[in-house]
Motif scaffolding. Structure first.
Motif, mmCIF file in Angstrom:
data_model
loop_
_atom_site.group_PDB
_atom_site.id
_atom_site.type_symbol
_atom_site.label_atom_id
_atom_site.label_comp_id
_atom_site.label_asym_id
_atom_site.label_seq_id
_atom_site.Cartn_x
_atom_site.Cartn_y
_atom_site.Cartn_z
ATOM 1 N N LYS A 44 30.062 67.503 35.975
ATOM 2 C CA LYS A 44 29.862 66.188 35.366
ATOM 3 C C LYS A 44 28.495 66.127 34.683
ATOM 4 O O LYS A 44 28.377 65.661 33.551
ATOM 5 N N GLU A 45 27.481 66.604 35.365
ATOM 6 C CA GLU A 45 26.133 66.606 34.786
ATOM 7 C C GLU A 45 26.079 67.496 33.549
ATOM 8 O O GLU A 45 25.496 67.130 32.526
ATOM 9 N N TRP A 46 26.684 68.669 33.626
ATOM 10 C CA TRP A 46 26.700 69.558 32.466
ATOM 11 C C TRP A 46 27.413 68.897 31.299
ATOM 12 O O TRP A 46 26.951 68.941 30.164
ATOM 13 N N PHE A 47 28.569 68.270 31.567
ATOM 14 C CA PHE A 47 29.341 67.658 30.497
ATOM 15 C C PHE A 47 28.575 66.525 29.832
ATOM 16 O O PHE A 47 28.538 66.428 28.604
ATOM 17 N N LEU A 48 27.947 65.665 30.629
ATOM 18 C CA LEU A 48 27.224 64.539 30.054
ATOM 19 C C LEU A 48 25.977 64.996 29.307
ATOM 20 O O LEU A 48 25.621 64.426 28.277
ATOM 21 N N HIS A 49 25.285 66.009 29.815
ATOM 22 C CA HIS A 49 24.040 66.449 29.178
ATOM 23 C C HIS A 49 24.277 67.357 27.978
ATOM 24 O O HIS A 49 23.503 67.316 27.019
ATOM 25 N N ASP A 50 25.309 68.195 28.016
ATOM 26 C CA ASP A 50 25.499 69.184 26.953
ATOM 27 C C ASP A 50 26.889 69.154 26.325
ATOM 28 O O ASP A 50 27.023 69.161 25.109
ATOM 29 N N GLY A 51 27.914 69.161 27.126
ATOM 30 C CA GLY A 51 29.269 69.340 26.615
ATOM 31 C C GLY A 51 29.790 68.190 25.780
ATOM 32 O O GLY A 51 30.493 68.390 24.789
ATOM 33 N N ALA A 52 29.453 66.970 26.150
ATOM 34 C CA ALA A 52 29.992 65.808 25.428
ATOM 35 C C ALA A 52 29.389 65.671 24.037
ATOM 36 O O ALA A 52 29.969 64.997 23.185
ATOM 37 N N LYS A 53 28.240 66.278 23.795
ATOM 38 C CA LYS A 53 27.611 66.166 22.470
ATOM 39 C C LYS A 53 28.559 66.649 21.377
ATOM 40 O O LYS A 53 28.670 66.033 20.320
ATOM 41 N N TRP A 54 29.233 67.753 21.630
ATOM 42 C CA TRP A 54 30.147 68.304 20.628
ATOM 43 C C TRP A 54 31.312 67.370 20.383
ATOM 44 O O TRP A 54 31.723 67.171 19.244
ATOM 45 N N TRP A 55 31.869 66.793 21.456
ATOM 46 C CA TRP A 55 33.040 65.939 21.301
ATOM 47 C C TRP A 55 32.673 64.610 20.648
ATOM 48 O O TRP A 55 33.431 64.090 19.816
ATOM 49 N N VAL A 56 31.531 64.060 20.998
ATOM 50 C CA VAL A 56 31.097 62.811 20.368
ATOM 51 C C VAL A 56 30.784 63.063 18.895
ATOM 52 O O VAL A 56 31.152 62.265 18.029
ATOM 53 N N GLY A 57 30.109 64.178 18.594
ATOM 54 C CA GLY A 57 29.838 64.526 17.194
ATOM 55 C C GLY A 57 31.112 64.711 16.402
ATOM 56 O O GLY A 57 31.213 64.270 15.244
ATOM 57 N N LEU A 58 32.102 65.340 17.003
ATOM 58 C CA LEU A 58 33.394 65.503 16.334
ATOM 59 C C LEU A 58 34.064 64.150 16.114
ATOM 60 O O LEU A 58 34.651 63.897 15.061
ATOM 61 N N GLY A 59 33.961 63.260 17.090
ATOM 62 C CA GLY A 59 34.506 61.909 16.928
ATOM 63 C C GLY A 59 33.827 61.162 15.793
ATOM 64 O O GLY A 59 34.482 60.463 15.013
ATOM 65 N N TYR A 89 24.746 54.498 10.693
ATOM 66 C CA TYR A 89 23.598 53.968 11.431
ATOM 67 C C TYR A 89 23.976 53.670 12.882
ATOM 68 O O TYR A 89 23.232 54.004 13.808
ATOM 69 N N LEU A 90 25.138 53.066 13.088
ATOM 70 C CA LEU A 90 25.583 52.780 14.462
ATOM 71 C C LEU A 90 25.836 54.072 15.243
ATOM 72 O O LEU A 90 25.537 54.144 16.444
ATOM 73 N N GLU A 91 26.376 55.084 14.585
ATOM 74 C CA GLU A 91 26.570 56.375 15.247
ATOM 75 C C GLU A 91 25.229 56.990 15.617
ATOM 76 O O GLU A 91 25.070 57.556 16.704
ATOM 77 N N PHE A 92 24.246 56.882 14.727
ATOM 78 C CA PHE A 92 22.897 57.383 14.997
ATOM 79 C C PHE A 92 22.296 56.683 16.211
ATOM 80 O O PHE A 92 21.709 57.321 17.091
ATOM 81 N N LEU A 93 22.431 55.351 16.276
ATOM 82 C CA LEU A 93 21.903 54.603 17.417
ATOM 83 C C LEU A 93 22.607 54.994 18.712
ATOM 84 O O LEU A 93 21.963 55.129 19.765
ATOM 85 N N LEU A 94 23.925 55.168 18.662
ATOM 86 C CA LEU A 94 24.656 55.581 19.858
ATOM 87 C C LEU A 94 24.208 56.959 20.318
ATOM 88 O O LEU A 94 24.016 57.197 21.517
ATOM 89 N N TRP A 95 24.027 57.873 19.356
ATOM 90 C CA TRP A 95 23.563 59.222 19.700
ATOM 91 C C TRP A 95 22.198 59.147 20.377
ATOM 92 O O TRP A 95 21.949 59.786 21.394
ATOM 93 N N ARG A 96 21.296 58.364 19.818
ATOM 94 C CA ARG A 96 19.962 58.233 20.406
ATOM 95 C C ARG A 96 20.031 57.538 21.765
ATOM 96 O O ARG A 96 19.267 57.862 22.653
ATOM 97 N N PHE A 97 20.914 56.560 21.914
ATOM 98 C CA PHE A 97 21.062 55.872 23.193
ATOM 99 C C PHE A 97 21.512 56.847 24.282
ATOM 100 O O PHE A 97 21.087 56.751 25.421
ATOM 101 N N LEU A 98 22.361 57.777 23.919
ATOM 102 C CA LEU A 98 22.889 58.710 24.919
ATOM 103 C C LEU A 98 22.006 59.929 25.126
ATOM 104 O O LEU A 98 21.831 60.382 26.261
ATOM 105 N N TRP A 99 21.422 60.507 24.066
ATOM 106 C CA TRP A 99 20.772 61.810 24.201
ATOM 107 C C TRP A 99 19.360 61.912 23.645
ATOM 108 O O TRP A 99 18.880 63.007 23.375
ATOM 109 N N TYR A 100 18.651 60.806 23.479
ATOM 110 C CA TYR A 100 17.293 60.911 22.940
ATOM 111 C C TYR A 100 16.351 61.491 23.985
ATOM 112 O O TYR A 100 16.276 61.015 25.112
ATOM 113 N N ARG A 101 15.629 62.528 23.596
ATOM 114 C CA ARG A 101 14.591 63.130 24.443
ATOM 115 C C ARG A 101 13.308 63.166 23.618
ATOM 116 O O ARG A 101 13.251 63.808 22.583
ATOM 117 N N PRO A 102 12.263 62.478 24.076
ATOM 118 C CA PRO A 102 11.035 62.459 23.291
ATOM 119 C C PRO A 102 10.378 63.836 23.284
ATOM 120 O O PRO A 102 10.588 64.639 24.191
#
Length: 151
Positions: A44-59, A89-102
């Motif tokens: 679950k941790e792997w999927f949320l931190h790394d794996g879901a990025k590909w699927w959300v980007g594809l979406g 813009y909304l997709e960008f905000l969602l991406w940052r909300f989920l995976w932003y790392r300063p």
């Protein structure tokens, strides 16, 4: 001249080949032991931190394609492209909300303030975001000098 089989036939084993096979077998056994000692993050941790990025980007790509293709199909390409701007813009905000790392090479300056391009201090599905959710923002340690302490 001796044997009638060629030198590279399956029945002949070269001494170097067997040594290389045994060395590789020992390496694989060592890798197995290391993997059992440190199996890595749970799925679950792997999927949320790394794996879901590909699927959300594809979406996101599918949604953007729908707008452009819908505009082409309806003869309203300009409308499709105009709708694509707020959607992106909304997709960008969602991406940052989920995976932003300063960036870690810059020090944190005081309190966090939301902006148009930075909705959260740490993404919800990042290790830092999980730590802040579990322990609170104060657990990050001192954030530098307090600007209110200076005259």
């Amino acid at each position: 001249m001796g044997s009638s089989t060629p030198l590279g036939s399956p029945g002949d084993a070269m001494p170097g080949d067997e040594m290389a096979y045994r060395e590789r077998l020992e390496e694989v056994q060592e890798e197995k032991r290391a993997a059992l000692l440190d199996p890595g993050p749970p799925w679950k941790e792997w999927f949320l931190h790394d794996g879901a990025k590909w699927w959300v980007g594809l979406g996101f790509l599918v949604i953007d394609t729908w707008f452009v293709a819908g505009g082409l199909e309806g003869g309203l390409l300009a409308l499709g492209l105009v709708l694509l701007i707020p959607t992106t813009y909304l997709e960008f905000l969602l991406w940052r909300f989920l995976w932003y790392r300063p960036p870690f090479d810059r020090p944190v300056r005081g309190d966090f303030h939301r902006s148009w391009i930075r909705p959260v201090e740490f993404g919800r599905w990042t290790p830092e975001g999980n730590y802040v959710q579990a322990h609170g923002r104060a657990a990050l340690g001192p954030q530098g000098p307090n600007p209110r302490e200076f005259i």
